[in-house]
Design a protein around this motif. Structure first.
Motif, PDB file in Angstrom:
ATOM      1  N   ASP A  76       0.853  -1.187   0.000  1.00 20.97           N
ATOM      2  CA  ASP A  76       0.000   0.000   0.000  1.00 20.97           C
ATOM      3  C   ASP A  76       0.890   1.238   0.000  1.00 20.97           C
ATOM      4  OD1 ASP A  76      -2.661  -1.281   0.273  1.00 20.97           O
ATOM      5  OD2 ASP A  76      -1.796  -2.027   2.141  1.00 20.97           O
ATOM      6  N   TYR A  77       2.036   1.092   0.665  1.00 17.42           N
ATOM      7  CA  TYR A  77       3.120   2.071   0.586  1.00 17.42           C
ATOM      8  C   TYR A  77       4.363   1.321   0.125  1.00 17.42           C
ATOM      9  CZ  TYR A  77       0.284   5.188   3.544  1.00 17.42           C
ATOM     10  OH  TYR A  77      -0.702   5.973   4.066  1.00 17.42           O
ATOM     11  N   ASN A  78       5.002   1.827  -0.911  1.00 14.06           N
ATOM     12  CA  ASN A  78       6.263   1.259  -1.376  1.00 14.06           C
ATOM     13  C   ASN A  78       7.386   2.262  -1.125  1.00 14.06           C
ATOM     14  OD1 ASN A  78       5.263  -1.225  -2.414  1.00 14.06           O
ATOM     15  ND2 ASN A  78       4.511  -0.175  -4.230  1.00 14.06           N
ATOM     16  N   PHE A  79       8.267   1.926  -0.212  1.00  9.04           N
ATOM     17  CA  PHE A  79       9.390   2.787   0.151  1.00  9.04           C
ATOM     18  C   PHE A  79      10.708   2.112  -0.205  1.00  9.04           C
ATOM     19  CE2 PHE A  79       6.380   4.083   3.762  1.00  9.04           C
ATOM     20  CZ  PHE A  79       5.859   5.149   3.045  1.00  9.04           C
ATOM     21  N   ALA A  80      11.783   2.873  -0.134  1.00  8.11           N
ATOM     22  CA  ALA A  80      13.117   2.317  -0.345  1.00  8.11           C
ATOM     23  C   ALA A  80      14.133   3.127   0.431  1.00  8.11           C
ATOM     24  CB  ALA A  80      13.478   2.319  -1.827  1.00  8.11           C
ATOM     25  N   GLU A  81      15.262   2.488   0.734  1.00 13.97           N
ATOM     26  CA  GLU A  81      16.383   3.205   1.325  1.00 13.97           C
ATOM     27  C   GLU A  81      17.170   3.915   0.226  1.00 13.97           C
ATOM     28  OE1 GLU A  81      17.430   0.758   5.405  1.00 13.97           O
ATOM     29  OE2 GLU A  81      18.697   0.438   3.645  1.00 13.97           O
ATOM     30  N   PRO A  82      17.844   5.010   0.546  1.00 11.12           N
ATOM     31  CA  PRO A  82      18.624   5.741  -0.457  1.00 11.12           C
ATOM     32  C   PRO A  82      19.661   4.854  -1.141  1.00 11.12           C
ATOM     33  CG  PRO A  82      18.410   7.044   1.546  1.00 11.12           C
ATOM     34  CD  PRO A  82      17.864   5.684   1.863  1.00 11.12           C
ATOM     35  N   GLY A  83      19.747   5.007  -2.458  1.00 10.29           N
ATOM     36  CA  GLY A  83      20.765   4.310  -3.220  1.00 10.29           C
ATOM     37  C   GLY A  83      20.504   2.843  -3.474  1.00 10.29           C
ATOM     38  N   ALA A  84      19.368   2.318  -3.030  1.00  7.37           N
ATOM     39  CA  ALA A  84      19.081   0.894  -3.196  1.00  7.37           C
ATOM     40  C   ALA A  84      18.930   0.533  -4.675  1.00  7.37           C
ATOM     41  CB  ALA A  84      17.814   0.519  -2.437  1.00  7.37           C
ATOM     42  N   LEU A  85      19.499  -0.588  -5.065  1.00  2.14           N
ATOM     43  CA  LEU A  85      19.313  -1.124  -6.413  1.00  2.14           C
ATOM     44  C   LEU A  85      18.000  -1.893  -6.433  1.00  2.14           C
ATOM     45  CD1 LEU A  85      20.352  -1.900  -9.284  1.00  2.14           C
ATOM     46  CD2 LEU A  85      21.435  -3.881  -8.211  1.00  2.14           C
ATOM     47  N   ILE A  86      17.092  -1.495  -7.326  1.00  3.39           N
ATOM     48  CA  ILE A  86      15.769  -2.117  -7.409  1.00  3.39           C
ATOM     49  C   ILE A  86      15.443  -2.371  -8.871  1.00  3.39           C
ATOM     50  CG2 ILE A  86      13.311  -1.862  -6.886  1.00  3.39           C
ATOM     51  CD1 ILE A  86      14.166   0.239  -4.749  1.00  3.39           C
ATOM     52  N   GLY A  87      15.134  -3.609  -9.200  1.00  2.46           N
ATOM     53  CA  GLY A  87      14.785  -3.914 -10.585  1.00  2.46           C
ATOM     54  C   GLY A  87      14.607  -5.394 -10.796  1.00  2.46           C
ATOM     55  N   PHE A  88      14.168  -5.768 -11.992  1.00  4.77           N
ATOM     56  CA  PHE A  88      13.965  -7.184 -12.314  1.00  4.77           C
ATOM     57  C   PHE A  88      15.185  -7.736 -13.040  1.00  4.77           C
ATOM     58  CE2 PHE A  88      12.124 -10.602 -15.039  1.00  4.77           C
ATOM     59  CZ  PHE A  88      11.859 -11.490 -14.004  1.00  4.77           C
ATOM     60  N   ALA A  89      15.326  -7.432 -14.307  1.00  7.84           N
ATOM     61  CA  ALA A  89      16.491  -7.901 -15.062  1.00  7.84           C
ATOM     62  C   ALA A  89      17.673  -6.966 -14.834  1.00  7.84           C
ATOM     63  CB  ALA A  89      16.154  -7.961 -16.554  1.00  7.84           C
ATOM     64  N   GLY A  90      18.868  -7.468 -15.084  1.00  6.03           N
ATOM     65  CA  GLY A  90      20.071  -6.673 -14.902  1.00  6.03           C
ATOM     66  C   GLY A  90      20.235  -5.612 -15.960  1.00  6.03           C
ATOM     67  N   ARG A  91      20.993  -4.598 -15.630  1.00  2.29           N
ATOM     68  CA  ARG A  91      21.209  -3.469 -16.527  1.00  2.29           C
ATOM     69  C   ARG A  91      21.760  -3.911 -17.890  1.00  2.29           C
ATOM     70  NH1 ARG A  91      22.587   2.030 -15.314  1.00  2.29           N
ATOM     71  NH2 ARG A  91      23.535   3.050 -17.113  1.00  2.29           N
ATOM     72  N   ARG A  92      22.771  -4.808 -17.865  1.00  2.00           N
ATOM     73  CA  ARG A  92      23.410  -5.224 -19.112  1.00  2.00           C
ATOM     74  C   ARG A  92      22.424  -5.955 -20.018  1.00  2.00           C
ATOM     75  NH1 ARG A  92      28.741  -8.635 -18.353  1.00  2.00           N
ATOM     76  NH2 ARG A  92      29.249  -6.697 -17.249  1.00  2.00           N
ATOM     77  N   ILE A  93      21.593  -6.798 -19.426  1.00  2.00           N
ATOM     78  CA  ILE A  93      20.607  -7.550 -20.217  1.00  2.00           C
ATOM     79  C   ILE A  93      19.617  -6.598 -20.877  1.00  2.00           C
ATOM     80  CG2 ILE A  93      18.691  -9.189 -20.073  1.00  2.00           C
ATOM     81  CD1 ILE A  93      20.249 -10.612 -17.855  1.00  2.00           C
ATOM     82  N   ILE A  94      19.164  -5.607 -20.132  1.00  2.00           N
ATOM     83  CA  ILE A  94      18.193  -4.651 -20.671  1.00  2.00           C
ATOM     84  C   ILE A  94      18.808  -3.844 -21.804  1.00  2.00           C
ATOM     85  CG2 ILE A  94      16.772  -2.636 -20.146  1.00  2.00           C
ATOM     86  CD1 ILE A  94      16.527  -3.715 -17.280  1.00  2.00           C
TER      87      ILE A  94
END
Length: 282
Positions: free
Chosen positions: A218-236
């Motif tokens: 209902d609330y989506n938070f994150a800590e500063p600088g956290a890496l968040i994602g599904f596939a890796g950067r290189r793959i995308i």
């Protein structure tokens, strides 16, 4: 502060291998910030919840450390403690590595679940620990999270989840992928009860965890600088044949593009959660 030089108590490194500084720094009296390179007293850094006082870089912390800094003293009670992984696929050396992580972390699995109060507000919570198989979600992790959600529904209290994971646990194959559906379905039941789910994504929250329960708050938070994602950067980048922004898949990038409600410093997390819990308390 000179007395800190004589404190010889062992300091256990909590940073994943790819982000670790030399052990002599992490386990000793002083710690070097991997971001600004400032050298600070480890004891003072721990008082600041492993957030650099100079640049506010958030260093990894263990599940027990996070629980200690978040919950009212003496209120947290762990549930489903002794659920442990099996080896359904006969994956080479899997159980050996699990046993090694048990000894290294003093945990039974990559998530700790339990009940407690945050500033007197009762909650059920899950806290992942990336030291254990990089926080990967296998059958036991998914089961513990689903049971914790069901516990929150039965008690009529909010569920709070701190994610830190490399994704689904490959050594358990499709059984690990099934945990995405299991945890999501449990959250749907919680929603039908009209109960609150607060998701906090820490570094890193990736793969099947980011694509399931971690993004359903209902609330989506994150800590500063956290890496968040599904596939890796290189793959995308290889798939779309485009270069991605430098800050792609960071908490700040996701906030800017409407995928997070806020980015909250670890040192402010307890206060912010308390305020939200107070608003929703029935």
């Amino acid at each position: 502060m000179l007395k800190d030089f004589f404190n010889k108590k062992r300091r256990y490194a909590t940073v994943p291998p790819e982000r670790q500084q030399p052990a002599s720094m992490n386990e000793g009296v002083m710690t070097k910030c991997p971001s600004c390179k400032t050298i600070v007293y480890t004891k003072e850094l721990r008082k600041h919840q492993m957030v650099c006082m100079n640049c506010q870089h958030h260093m990894p912390i263990t599940a027990p450390e996070r629980i200690e800094g978040l919950f009212d003293e003496g209120t947290f009670s762990e549930i489903n403690t002794y659920l442990v992984s099996s080896d359904p696929l006969g994956f080479p050396d899997y159980m050996k590595k699990v046993e090694q992580d048990k000894k290294k972390t003093d945990l039974h699995e990559a998530v700790v679940t339990g009940k407690g109060t945050i500033d007197s507000h009762p909650v059920v919570a899950g806290v992942m620990d990336s030291r254990f198989r990089m926080g990967s979600m296998g059958s036991v992790v998914g089961e513990k999270i689903a049971r914790a959600i069901e516990e929150a529904a039965a008690d009529g209290v909010p569920f709070v989840m701190f994610s830190s994971s490399g994704g689904a646990r490959m050594q358990e194959g499709v059984l690990s992928l099934m945990q995405m559906a299991k945890t999501s379905a449990a959250l749907k039941k919680l929603d039908r009860e009209g109960l609150l789910f607060i998701s906090i994504m820490t570094h890193p929250t990736t793969g099947g965890v980011s694509a399931s329960f971690a993004s359903l708050g209902d609330y989506n938070f994150a800590e500063p600088g956290a890496l968040i994602g599904f596939a890796g950067r290189r793959i995308i980048e290889q798939t779309i044949r485009q270069e991605l922004p430098e800050d792609f898949q960071t908490a700040e990038f996701l906030l800017k593009h409407g995928q997070l409600d806020d980015v909250i410093s670890r040192t402010d997390m307890r206060e912010k959660l308390s305020a939200i819990l107070a608003i929703h308390r029935t």
